[in-house]
Each structure stands twice: as structure tokens, then as C-alpha cells.
Design an enzyme around this catalytic site. Structure first.
Site, PDB file in Angstrom:
ATOM      1  N   HIS A 203     -14.024 -35.144  29.484  1.00 51.73           N
ATOM      2  CA  HIS A 203     -13.875 -36.355  28.407  1.00 51.73           C
ATOM      3  C   HIS A 203     -15.186 -37.153  28.394  1.00 51.73           C
ATOM      4  O   HIS A 203     -15.646 -37.701  29.118  1.00 51.73           O
ATOM      5  CB  HIS A 203     -12.806 -37.298  29.085  1.00 51.73           C
ATOM      6  CG  HIS A 203     -12.483 -38.508  28.150  1.00 51.73           C
ATOM      7  ND1 HIS A 203     -11.149 -39.010  27.857  1.00 51.73           N
ATOM      8  CD2 HIS A 203     -13.226 -39.485  27.509  1.00 51.73           C
ATOM      9  CE1 HIS A 203     -11.178 -40.015  27.197  1.00 51.73           C
ATOM     10  NE2 HIS A 203     -12.534 -40.363  26.928  1.00 51.73           N
TER      11      HIS A 203
ATOM     12  N   HIS B  24     -18.058 -39.303  25.325  1.00 56.16           N
ATOM     13  CA  HIS B  24     -18.321 -39.892  24.022  1.00 56.16           C
ATOM     14  C   HIS B  24     -19.998 -39.661  23.513  1.00 56.16           C
ATOM     15  O   HIS B  24     -20.579 -39.898  24.360  1.00 56.16           O
ATOM     16  CB  HIS B  24     -17.983 -41.371  24.045  1.00 56.16           C
ATOM     17  CG  HIS B  24     -16.460 -41.533  24.166  1.00 56.16           C
ATOM     18  ND1 HIS B  24     -15.572 -41.732  23.116  1.00 56.16           N
ATOM     19  CD2 HIS B  24     -15.852 -41.868  25.155  1.00 56.16           C
ATOM     20  CE1 HIS B  24     -14.526 -42.049  23.747  1.00 56.16           C
ATOM     21  NE2 HIS B  24     -14.487 -42.106  24.947  1.00 56.16           N
TER      22      HIS B  24
ATOM     23  N   LYS C  53      -6.611 -35.383  20.393  1.00 57.06           N
ATOM     24  CA  LYS C  53      -6.660 -36.745  20.985  1.00 57.06           C
ATOM     25  C   LYS C  53      -5.633 -37.763  20.593  1.00 57.06           C
ATOM     26  O   LYS C  53      -5.717 -37.992  19.189  1.00 57.06           O
ATOM     27  CB  LYS C  53      -8.257 -37.167  20.904  1.00 57.06           C
ATOM     28  CG  LYS C  53      -8.274 -38.537  21.582  1.00 57.06           C
ATOM     29  CD  LYS C  53      -8.018 -38.739  23.168  1.00 57.06           C
ATOM     30  CE  LYS C  53      -8.194 -39.914  23.703  1.00 57.06           C
ATOM     31  NZ  LYS C  53      -8.974 -40.190  24.826  1.00 57.06           N
TER      32      LYS C  53
ATOM     33  N   HIS D 160      -4.873 -41.039  25.500  1.00 48.88           N
ATOM     34  CA  HIS D 160      -5.313 -42.254  26.095  1.00 48.88           C
ATOM     35  C   HIS D 160      -3.931 -43.254  26.284  1.00 48.88           C
ATOM     36  O   HIS D 160      -3.220 -43.851  25.419  1.00 48.88           O
ATOM     37  CB  HIS D 160      -6.121 -43.108  24.899  1.00 48.88           C
ATOM     38  CG  HIS D 160      -6.544 -44.613  25.577  1.00 48.88           C
ATOM     39  ND1 HIS D 160      -7.830 -44.760  25.668  1.00 48.88           N
ATOM     40  CD2 HIS D 160      -5.800 -45.601  25.918  1.00 48.88           C
ATOM     41  CE1 HIS D 160      -8.129 -45.826  26.220  1.00 48.88           C
ATOM     42  NE2 HIS D 160      -7.042 -46.551  26.362  1.00 48.88           N
TER      43      HIS D 160
ATOM     44  N   HIS E 245      -8.533 -40.385  31.761  1.00 46.61           N
ATOM     45  CA  HIS E 245      -9.037 -41.534  32.467  1.00 46.61           C
ATOM     46  C   HIS E 245      -7.980 -42.214  33.185  1.00 46.61           C
ATOM     47  O   HIS E 245      -7.750 -43.452  33.083  1.00 46.61           O
ATOM     48  CB  HIS E 245      -9.950 -42.670  31.648  1.00 46.61           C
ATOM     49  CG  HIS E 245      -9.369 -42.878  30.454  1.00 46.61           C
ATOM     50  ND1 HIS E 245      -8.073 -43.221  30.039  1.00 46.61           N
ATOM     51  CD2 HIS E 245      -9.947 -42.581  29.103  1.00 46.61           C
ATOM     52  CE1 HIS E 245      -8.210 -43.286  28.497  1.00 46.61           C
ATOM     53  NE2 HIS E 245      -9.301 -43.007  28.158  1.00 46.61           N
TER      54      HIS E 245
ATOM     55  N   ASP F 214     -15.722 -40.143  30.697  1.00 48.46           N
ATOM     56  CA  ASP F 214     -15.569 -40.934  29.739  1.00 48.46           C
ATOM     57  C   ASP F 214     -16.650 -41.758  29.279  1.00 48.46           C
ATOM     58  O   ASP F 214     -16.782 -43.155  29.188  1.00 48.46           O
ATOM     59  CB  ASP F 214     -14.324 -41.934  30.040  1.00 48.46           C
ATOM     60  CG  ASP F 214     -13.872 -42.692  28.843  1.00 48.46           C
ATOM     61  OD1 ASP F 214     -13.991 -42.515  27.767  1.00 48.46           O
ATOM     62  OD2 ASP F 214     -13.252 -43.657  29.094  1.00 48.46           O
TER      63      ASP F 214
END
Ligand code: DOR
Ligand code: ZN
Length: 345
Positions: free
Chosen positions: A14, A16, A100, A137, A175, A248
Site C-alpha cells: 500500500h 502513495h 481500491k 479504506h 492500514h 501507506d
């Protein structure tokens, strides 16, 4: 005492990476230690179809430092307009690894996410059929639900009903931050995994709020009480194959974090492995680090572990930079609050 530890090269399930100058700045930080990463699609505008994914993947590959051996595993951003046939085609071609799901309004760039879960039922059914994982999420967005309860409420109100309604759907709870999240995964053996971030193994909510407000510890889901952190450490270090690393790591320029309304996101790509080695060592579970960081996630996604290895060596404290300079401004690196003794090579 263990002084060196050689493990299969880790993956980040995971991550970004952003885009443009920010991506150019942060990508080398991940590519230095990790073999692969699941790349989040919450760009502005989001990555919603095969053309977007192809173009984004090309930009990532073009931004890699020379000689880097790193594979981005791409995701599609689920919207209420997503066409099930597009998802199936993207999966079939190997272009997309996962989809996602952001509840609309839950976090950074989630405005195009899902409001009415019935509207994505067709997509989820196709994903269950073809075995494509859904990364979730897991927070409700209802204003009346306390932000510290949003994960636990999501499990009861959304996740469990959604999984029951879609048998066979493979879900990654992203997460997780609570003992409730750990318990839900531990009780449901089929088609369920969870990522745990580095920072949620290290900080609790006091780190954000005691002695002044610390914007660089603010992320979503927000860190919870100490008892939840302890549950996460137990899960991560247990070796249980359903728990794996998803950092994350979510860069925002310092100006956007150090603000009256600071962005959510902690940037940990640079020092994550040294941080994790400290956490696993403190739990006397260094021998489980490879499973958490290098084996369990690959197994969940049906991939082989990376063929090569990294070596962690314990020594004098390692000095990582406090900030990474990017063309989009400086980005502060996660401060675990203790010295890091594990060098990565
Ligand atoms: O803290 C976070 N930052 N949580 C998320 O879910 C998104 C991320 C981001 O994109 O900045
Ligand atoms: Zn994220």
C-alpha cells in the site's frame, strides 16, 4: 543477539507515489529497498480506467532512477460509474492488480469514491468471480461517528455485510489501526487479509496530541489508543499470513501538513525497514519480519516472493534525512522517536 538478518526483498502492499515532481522526489525512496508496491490510485483526477492506469504506470517507470529494479503494481479507483467489463479486461491483461475502494469523503482525494455500496455490487461480483482483490479504506464517513470509532463501525456496518453479500470476494483491509480490525481478520479465515503500516506499529494518538499538535503524525485512519497499537504489533509480528506490510507512505509537502488544516498522510518510505526491524526486535520476533514484509503479501496476491534479498545489519544508529527535497517542496520523513540501529543493504 542477532546482528545481521537477510530476508527476501520486501514489497510495499500500500503506497502513495503521487505524480509529477512529487513522484520524482519520492519514488527513489521506495525503489531503494522494495521490489514491488501496490500503487494507490487517488491522484487528482483519480486513476479510474485502463487508459489512466497505463499512462500512470508509464510515468512511474519513466521516473525510476537508472538501474532501479522496481515493479509498480497498479490499482484502479472504484467509482459508482466503474464498468465491471473494464475491470475484468484490466485484470485479464495483467495491467491492474487490485481495485481500491474509498468511501466518498473518507480521506485525501476520495471525493469520487463510493457513497451507495449497492451501486458497485455488479463490479464486486465480477471481482469475486475473477479473483481480483479489493483493497478497502475501512472507515465510515458519517459525521455523527467519532473519528476514533470509524474503523470499528465500518467493519460492522459496511465490511461484514459487503463480504457476506459477495461470497468469494478477496478483500484487503488496508492500514488497520484497531484491535477490532485485527480480531475481524483473525476470525475470518477466508479471502481476507490486512495491511499494517509502519507508523501504526509505533505511534498512538498521544504522539499526535501531547505537548502540542504534531501534524507529521496525522494520517487516516488516525492512530488510536495504545492498546490498539499493541494489538497491531502482535498481529504483525505473529507471522500469521493474513497480515502484511503496507506502509501507506503518503507524501505531502511540509507546507500542506504544517497548516491550520493539515493534510493526512505520513511519509515513511525512506526509513520504514529500519523502523520495522526495531519494532520486531523489541517484540523478540525478528524471525517474523520476512513473513510480514516479504512473504505474506505476495502469497495473498498469488505472486512469488522476490528472488533477491536485502540484509539488515545492527550497528550504530543510522542517520536518515529529516526531510526529502522534492520539486514539489520538502517532505518530512516519519520520525519514530527512537534511534534506528538497523542498516539496510
Ligand atoms: O493518511 C492518509 N493519507 N490516509 C489515506 O487514506 C490517504 C493518504 C493520502 O493519500 O495522503
Ligand atoms: Zn493510503
Amino acid at each position: 543477539m542477532t546482528r545481521t538478518l537477510t530476508i527476501r526483498r520486501p514489497d510495499d502492499w500500500h503506497l502513495h507515489l503521487r505524480d509529477g515532481a512529487m513522484m520524482q522526489g519520492v519514488l527513489p525512496e521506495t525503489a531503494r529497498h522494495f521490489g514491488r508496491a501496490i500503487v494507490m490510485p487517488n491522484l487528482v483526477p483519480p486513476v479510474v480506467n485502463a487508459a489512466d492506469v497505463t499512462a500512470y504506470r508509464d510515468r512511474i517507470l519513466a521516473a525510476l532512477p537508472q538501474g532501479a529494479d522496481f515493479t509498480p503494481l497498479m490499482t484502479l479507483y472504484l467509482t459508482e460509474q466503474t464498468d465491471p467489463a473494464d475491470i475484468a479486461a484490466a485484470h485479464e491483461s495483467g495491467l491492474v492488480t487490485a481495485v481500491k475502494l474509498y468511501p466518498a469523503g473518507a480521506t485525501t482525494n476520495s471525493a469520487s469514491g463510493v457513497r451507495a455500496f449497492d451501486k458497485v455490487r455488479g463490479v464486486l461480483e465480477v471481482m469475486a468471480e475473477i479473483g481480483m482483490p479489493l483493497c478497502v479504506h475501512g472507515e465510515v464517513t458519517d459525521t455523527e461517528v467519532d473519528i476514533f470509532d470509524r474503523e470499528a463501525v465500518f467493519i460492522d456496518r459496511v465490511l461484514d455485510p459487503l463480504r457476506r453479500a459477495t461470497p468469494g470476494l478477496r478483500v484487503v483491509m488496508e492500514h488497520i489501526t484497531t484491535a477490532d480490525g485485527v480480531a475481524y481478520v483473525a476470525d475470518h479465515h477466508k479471502d481476507l487479509g490486512a495491511t499494517i503500516t509502519t507508523h501504526h506499529l509505533i505511534i498512538n494518538r498521544n504522539h499526535i496530541l501531547v505537548g502540542g499538535i504534531r501534524p507529521h503524525y496525522y494520517c487516516l485512519p488516525v492512530a488510536k489508543r495504545e492498546k490498539h497499537r499493541i494489538a497491531l504489533v502482535e498481529a504483525a509480528t505473529s507471522g500469521d499470513r493474513r497480515f502484511f506490510l503496507g506502509t501507506d507512505s503518503a507524501p505531502h509537502a511540509d507546507a500542506a501538513k504544517e497548516s491550520a488544516c493539515g493534510c493526512a498522510g505520513i511519509f515513511s518510505a525512506t526509513n520504514t525497514l529500519s523502523c520495522l526491524a526495531e519494532v520486531f526486535e523489541a517484540a523478540d520476533k525478528l524471525d517474523s519480519l520476512e513473513r510480514f514484509a516479504s512473504l505474506n503479501g505476495a502469497a495473498f496476491y498469488g505472486l512469488e516472493p522476490n528472488a533477491d534479498t536485502i540484509t539488515l545489519t545492527r550497528g550504530d544508529p543510522v542517520h536518515y534525512p529529516e526531510k526529502i527535497d522534492t520539486g514539489a517542496g520538502p517532505v518530512t520523513v516519519f520520525d519514530p522517536g527512537f534511534p534506528l540501529h538497523w542498516h539496510v543493504s
